[in-house]
Design a protein around this motif. Structure first.
Motif, PDB file in Angstrom:
ATOM      1  N   THR A 181       0.824  -1.197   0.000  1.00  0.00           N
ATOM      2  CA  THR A 181       0.000   0.000   0.000  1.00  0.00           C
ATOM      3  C   THR A 181       0.864   1.255   0.000  1.00  0.00           C
ATOM      4  N   ALA A 182       1.917   1.256   0.806  1.00  0.00           N
ATOM      5  CA  ALA A 182       2.795   2.420   0.875  1.00  0.00           C
ATOM      6  C   ALA A 182       3.446   2.704  -0.468  1.00  0.00           C
ATOM      7  N   LYS A 183       3.881   1.647  -1.174  1.00  0.00           N
ATOM      8  CA  LYS A 183       4.512   1.844  -2.477  1.00  0.00           C
ATOM      9  C   LYS A 183       3.501   2.306  -3.521  1.00  0.00           C
ATOM     10  N   LEU A 184       2.321   1.705  -3.503  1.00  0.00           N
ATOM     11  CA  LEU A 184       1.308   2.049  -4.489  1.00  0.00           C
ATOM     12  C   LEU A 184       0.850   3.491  -4.332  1.00  0.00           C
ATOM     13  N   LEU A 185       0.790   3.984  -3.104  1.00  0.00           N
ATOM     14  CA  LEU A 185       0.277   5.319  -2.838  1.00  0.00           C
ATOM     15  C   LEU A 185       1.373   6.380  -2.806  1.00  0.00           C
ATOM     16  N   THR A 186       2.583   6.006  -3.233  1.00  0.00           N
ATOM     17  CA  THR A 186       3.644   7.000  -3.373  1.00  0.00           C
ATOM     18  C   THR A 186       3.379   7.827  -4.614  1.00  0.00           C
ATOM     19  N   ALA A 187       3.287   9.144  -4.452  1.00  0.00           N
ATOM     20  CA  ALA A 187       2.944  10.023  -5.571  1.00  0.00           C
ATOM     21  C   ALA A 187       3.910   9.812  -6.738  1.00  0.00           C
ATOM     22  N   GLY A 188       3.331   9.643  -7.916  1.00  0.00           N
ATOM     23  CA  GLY A 188       4.114   9.514  -9.137  1.00  0.00           C
ATOM     24  C   GLY A 188       4.578   8.115  -9.459  1.00  0.00           C
ATOM     25  N   SER A 189       4.379   7.157  -8.537  1.00  0.00           N
ATOM     26  CA  SER A 189       4.892   5.810  -8.765  1.00  0.00           C
ATOM     27  C   SER A 189       3.907   4.911  -9.491  1.00  0.00           C
ATOM     28  N   GLY A 245       5.364  -5.629  -4.502  1.00  0.00           N
ATOM     29  CA  GLY A 245       4.174  -4.793  -4.568  1.00  0.00           C
ATOM     30  C   GLY A 245       2.908  -5.578  -4.788  1.00  0.00           C
ATOM     31  N   ASN A 246       2.861  -6.822  -4.310  1.00  0.00           N
ATOM     32  CA  ASN A 246       1.660  -7.637  -4.439  1.00  0.00           C
ATOM     33  C   ASN A 246       1.290  -7.883  -5.888  1.00  0.00           C
ATOM     34  N   ALA A 247       2.276  -7.702  -6.790  1.00  0.00           N
ATOM     35  CA  ALA A 247       1.957  -7.807  -8.202  1.00  0.00           C
ATOM     36  C   ALA A 247       3.058  -8.507  -8.965  1.00  0.00           C
ATOM     37  N   GLY A 263      13.064   5.024 -18.145  1.00  0.00           N
ATOM     38  CA  GLY A 263      11.607   5.003 -18.264  1.00  0.00           C
ATOM     39  C   GLY A 263      10.894   4.267 -17.159  1.00  0.00           C
ATOM     40  N   LEU A 264      11.609   3.421 -16.395  1.00  0.00           N
ATOM     41  CA  LEU A 264      10.981   2.690 -15.307  1.00  0.00           C
ATOM     42  C   LEU A 264      10.912   3.512 -14.026  1.00  0.00           C
ATOM     43  N   GLY A 265      11.605   4.654 -14.011  1.00  0.00           N
ATOM     44  CA  GLY A 265      11.473   5.591 -12.906  1.00  0.00           C
ATOM     45  C   GLY A 265      11.918   5.047 -11.566  1.00  0.00           C
ATOM     46  N   GLU A 266      11.464   5.721 -10.498  1.00  0.00           N
ATOM     47  CA  GLU A 266      11.864   5.375  -9.147  1.00  0.00           C
ATOM     48  C   GLU A 266      11.319   4.024  -8.703  1.00  0.00           C
ATOM     49  N   THR A 267      10.233   3.558  -9.342  1.00  0.00           N
ATOM     50  CA  THR A 267       9.677   2.258  -8.977  1.00  0.00           C
ATOM     51  C   THR A 267      10.720   1.160  -9.151  1.00  0.00           C
ATOM     52  N   TYR A 268      11.467   1.220 -10.244  1.00  0.00           N
ATOM     53  CA  TYR A 268      12.509   0.215 -10.497  1.00  0.00           C
ATOM     54  C   TYR A 268      13.639   0.329  -9.480  1.00  0.00           C
TER      55      TYR A 268
END
Length: 428
Positions: A32-40, A76-78, A182-187
């Motif tokens: 939840t914390a990762k999913l709700l990080t703005a821009g991610s 990320g549960n995914a 292109g994968l941004g901070e999520t990667y």
């Protein structure tokens, strides 16, 4: 291949080899914390070939058999990832097993040196592998793919790929990527190094090069069934089985449906029901995607659902904020005459403060010129020729849902490559 599968189905379970890969899941709070990080969080986009250059990048009698283990964790549960080895001697990588793409890539030393989101990744070193080789003369050498979050690029090469401890795939073509901006901070914060795609070769950036699954089947005679099964544990361990499925994970019979076409794992949906409402009746399809966490509906449907809950769209996280006390109905997808139910509690995420709740049905975008989720023109042309209509992998007149782990963890799923079928059963 159909004869091969039929003959294999007649064998006792002990004669059918599979690779069994345990998987585990991030705690709900961390997801939840990762999913709700703005821009991610950026919703995926499918595009019609008419509007731009389009879209991202077993038979019922078959049986299972115990096999090798690879430790996998869920990002990320995914994104379910595990150890894959490349080269001689072996170099280990954590890769996502993704049914929503068809390419296999890992980072290069240039990526870990120059890309800010790649610094801590495991880099592949071709000079350290005696089995490394450049692609053959005349073969495609440059790799470039657009995911929903942006581009990844590098070069193709070949080497030995090992799944578990005993299953080697020789001369496997894969990409060594040097650019991951292109994968941004999520990667950057993710625990995986690369991606191993499990979709059909037509989606690959190099469709002339066999995928890892196809090469495994052709090179290892003990793997007789070109299929795999996913059990996605919910706050518990799970399992990926390659070469069949695990009967101990299922209850009752497997429901099978023919894919609409072998591109994505896209299946027909009989109807979609949300509480007492029928959202769709015989005009929908679903892309089954282990690399996606949530469910993405056609934009008009997602908006109507959120509005009925009094939702307010938050562009920072691309989700609808709802009152935590709002009653949310269960969501049912009827596939092959059988309902897959997503309980209401799985359709709501609450942030760590406990004050804010978000609806987990988001919009699937279609036809946007601004989309970054595009495949190369030649891939779109191939899909268009296969479909005979447009670049979307569904017949004209059907809307499409992207069905990620929110749905897939409710059931045991079986993915039959040879027969081009998707199967599912109740969990044991």
């Amino acid at each position: 291949m159909q004869l091969k599968a039929a003959l294999a189905a007649l064998l006792p379970a002990s004669a059918v080899a599979t690779i069994k890969i345990p998987i585990s899941k991030l705690p709900r709070e961390e997801f939840t914390a990762k999913l709700l990080t703005a821009g991610s969080h950026k919703p995926p986009t499918l595009m019609s070939a008419k509007s731009s250059s389009s879209v991202r990048g077993a038979s019922a009698t078959s049986r299972k058999l115990g096999g090798e283990n690879i430790v996998i964790r869920d990002l990320g549960n995914a994104q379910y990832y595990g150890s894959v080895q490349i080269g001689t001697p072996a170099q280990s990588f954590q890769v996502v097993f993704d049914t929503g793409s068809a390419d296999f890539w890992v980072p290069s030393a240039a990526c870990t040196k120059h890309e800010s989101n790649c610094h801590k990744k495991q880099a592949y070193d071709p000079s350290a592998s005696t089995s490394y080789a450049a692609v053959e003369a005349g073969a495609k050498s440059e790799f470039h793919i657009e995911y929903g979050s942006g581009p990844v690029s590098g070069d193709f090469a070949t080497d030995t790929v090992r799944l578990a401890d005993d299953y080697d795939v020789e001369d496997q073509t894969f990409a060594i990527v040097s650019h991951t901006t292109g994968l941004g901070e999520t990667y950057k914060v993710a625990s995986f190094d690369g991606i191993l795609g499990l979709a059909f070769p037509i989606l690959s950036q190099n469709p002339d090069a066999p995928t890892v699954m196809k090469n495994l089947m052709e090179q290892d005679s003990s793997i007789t069934l070109h299929m795999f099964g996913f059990f996605l544990g919910d706050e518990a361990n799970g399992e990926l089985t390659i070469g069949g499925y695990d009967e101990s994970r299922i209850s009752g019979e497997i429901t099978w449906v023919d894919l609409l076409m072998p591109t994505y794992w896209v299946a027909p949906i009989d109807s979609v029901k949300w509480g007492t409402q029928t959202l769709s009746d015989g005009t929908s399809s679903g892309i089954m995607d282990t690399g996606t966490s949530l469910i993405y509906a056609p934009a008009a449907i997602a908006t109507a659902m959120a509005n009925s809950l009094g939702g307010m769209f938050y562009p920072q996280v691309q989700l609808y904020l709802i009152d935590c006390d709002t009653p949310v109905p269960d969501l049912d997808f009827i596939v092959g005459g059988k309902a897959i139910t997503i309980p209401s509690e799985d359709l709501v995420l609450q942030d760590d403060s406990g004050e804010f709740c978000f609806f987990t049905i988001s919009s699937m975008n279609f036809g946007s010129q601004e989309s970054t989720g595009e495949l190369a023109d030649e891939v779109v042309e191939q899909i268009t020729q296969l479909a005979g209509t447009s670049g979307l992998p569904v017949p004209d007149g059907m809307d499409t849902w992207l069905l990620g782990d929110t749905l897939l963890r409710q059931i045991y799923t079986v993915w039959d490559v040879d027969q081009e079928k998707f199967g599912f059963a109740d969990l044991a």
